[in-house]
Enzyme design. Structure first.
Site, short mmCIF file in Angstrom:
data_model
loop_
_atom_site.label_atom_id
_atom_site.label_comp_id
_atom_site.label_asym_id
_atom_site.label_seq_id
_atom_site.Cartn_x
_atom_site.Cartn_y
_atom_site.Cartn_z
N LYS A 176 -11.02 61.52 52.60
CA LYS A 176 -11.77 61.39 51.36
C LYS A 176 -13.22 61.79 51.59
CE LYS A 176 -12.74 58.05 47.65
NZ LYS A 176 -12.55 56.64 47.18
N SER A 231 -10.33 56.09 42.61
CA SER A 231 -11.17 57.24 42.84
C SER A 231 -10.68 58.16 43.95
CB SER A 231 -12.59 56.76 43.21
OG SER A 231 -12.56 56.02 44.43
N SER A 257 -8.94 51.77 44.12
CA SER A 257 -9.06 53.22 44.30
C SER A 257 -8.15 53.82 45.35
CB SER A 257 -10.52 53.57 44.64
OG SER A 257 -11.33 53.46 43.50
#
Length: 488
Positions: free
Chosen positions: A80, A155, A179
């Site tokens: 990420k 997210s 997330s």
């Protein structure tokens, strides 16, 4: 791709790599070929690291040839784009960090590098991890590999989509209010948020420091257990990181859940939930009962206050954490006639609408005359929510709930209604407020063939319990995840 080694699980690939049946170079090449083929429609990556990945693969092959390589050696991962990665840009999907290249690695990146893992790229996300759909990325949204008209969740949507689409064997995400678990549910993969403090946050760009946690995405519970064991453990650079020894999580995967008491909270089966979501969870609970587990109804009475408490605590902490992006020290700098104008212009151009919204909410909650009424009260509610879980765990060993009220929604469907978007995390936020471990595991599909995730929640540092229960469910074969690879 003739070999399609990218479809292997981490456990399978690790075994084949160490047996010298395949090479890290072959495995990495198949993942990068898949990325090249899928990305025009998927957009799971912000930065693809082809050169660095092949360098890491060559080093991994040399280490594998020498023998005694760790389980993660030669395994291609997506990272990420919120983790500091030395020599590779870290943008947090924001214009304000669009060209920022960190001079150091986050602790978990160091640990994965030390074990010989391979980083194929930095994955897309909601800007500064603020969102539930990855639509808030300055680089555009990630599409769901099961239906590219729908969101991948957020997210950490890029990481979930990349794993689901076989662009990598596993990935790292972060979870502040759901997330990891929500995109894992939407994309049909396994995603784990460990106990707060189980994994170091050093080098992870902060959103809400008392809520943020690092965790993995994978295509099986065993794979997730392998990643967690590698990244967990004490770190002197993170003062909140626990010094508890890290168990061998794979040893917990016995398939045995006889006598396990599963709590089912009445507040998590609410009016308005998509019927197929509830049906899938109820069906999974019956599977557990057939394995010898028992179910008991429990209550988490302060659940209804979780959204309000979360969006006060998280935005207040975001307001403080994002103050560092001022156009002076690093990141975007928009020149102006004086420093105040420089700050204003840089932040106006650098931050997206959702980040600005949350900064303003948090600044208001912390402002003179409002601190006690909002932020302090939210922290008191947070304590009540944690107490609810403590009482519930006196009656059960594990709690099972849906991850989200619905399956993946369409891109653009909720962007003009922030409150509706925030409610997507209604079943995950309480776990962060209480600092507990939680996992999303695929348990069904709706009539549109979209994945449904089941959430497993355990007491602090009981990751072994959710891993054991998740693995046992996988072994039943009651649900077979459908591959997303053929749709792209």
């Amino acid at each position: 791709m003739a070999s399609e080694l990218n479809k292997l699980t981490i456990a399978e690939a690790s075994s084949k790599l160490r047996a010298r049946e395949i090479t890290a170079m072959q495995l990495t090449r198949d993942c990068l070929d898949r990325i090249a083929a899928a990305e025009p429609r998927l957009h799971a990556f912000i930065t693809v690291c082809e050169k660095q990945a092949f360098e890491q693969a060559r080093a991994a092959d040399a280490r594998l040839a020498a023998g005694n390589a760790p389980a993660m050696c030669g395994i291609p991962l997506g990272i990420k784009d919120i983790y500091a990665t030395k020599g590779i840009r870290t943008t947090c999907a924001s214009r304000i960090l669009g060209t920022f290249v960190p001079p150091f690695d986050a602790t978990v990146i160091e640990r994965l590098r030390a074990d010989g893992a391979i980083f194929v790229g930095k994955t897309n996300m909601d800007e500064f991890a603020m969102g539930s759909s990855t639509e808030n990325s300055a680089f555009g949204p990630t599409m769901n590999p099961h239906d590219t008209a729908r969101v991948a969740g957020g997210s950490s949507g890029g990481s979930a989509a990349a794993v689901a689409a076989h662009e990598c064997l596993g990935a790292l995400g972060t979870d502040t209010g759901g997330s990891i678990r929500e995109p894992a549910s939407f994309c049909g993969v396994v995603g784990i948020k460990p106990t707060y403090s189980r994994v170091s946050r050093y080098g992870v760009v902060a959103y809400a420091s008392s809520l943020d946690q690092v965790g993995p995405f994978a295509r099986s519970v065993r794979d997730a257990a392998i990643i967690i064991r590698t990244i967990a453990g004490k770190d002197v650079r993170d003062s909140t990181c626990s010094a508890r020894p890290v168990p061998d999580y794979e040893r917990a995967l016995t398939g045995d859940v006889k006598g396990l008491r599963i709590g089912v909270p009445r507040e998590y089966f609410v009016e308005g939930m998509q019927p197929e979501v509830e049906q899938s969870i109820r069906s999974a609970l019956k599977s557990y009962e057939s394995l010898g587990a028992s179910t008991v109804e429990i209550s988490l009475p302060h659940t209804g206050y979780a959204i309000a408490a979360y969006y006060l605590v998280a935005t207040a902490e975001a307001s403080a954490n994002l103050a560092r992006y001022d156009g002076i020290r690093f990141g975007l700098r928009v020149n102006a006639e004086d420093n105040i104008a420089l700050y204003e212009t840089t932040r106006a151009q650098g931050f997206g609408a959702e980040v600005k919204r949350r900064i303003m909410l948090g600044t208001f909650a912390l402002s003179a005359g409002y601190y006690d009424a909002y932020y302090l009260k939210a922290q008191k509610v947070r304590t009540l929510i944690r107490n609810d879980f403590e009482r519930a765990f006196e009656k059960c060993d594990l709690i099972v709930t849906p991850v989200a009220p619905t399956t993946a929604f369409k891109i653009g469907e909720k962007m003009n209604d922030p409150l509706t978007m925030y409610l997507s995390d209604i079943f995950t936020i309480s776990v962060n407020l209480a600092g507990l471990p939680g996992m999303s595991i695929p348990c069904g599909h709706d009539s549109n063939n979209l994945p449904i995730g089941m959430q497993l929640i355990a007491p602090p540092f009981a990751e072994e319990t959710i891993l054991r229960a998740g693995d046992a469910f996988e072994r039943t074969g009651a649900f077979k995840p459908r591959t997303a690879a053929g749709t792209l």
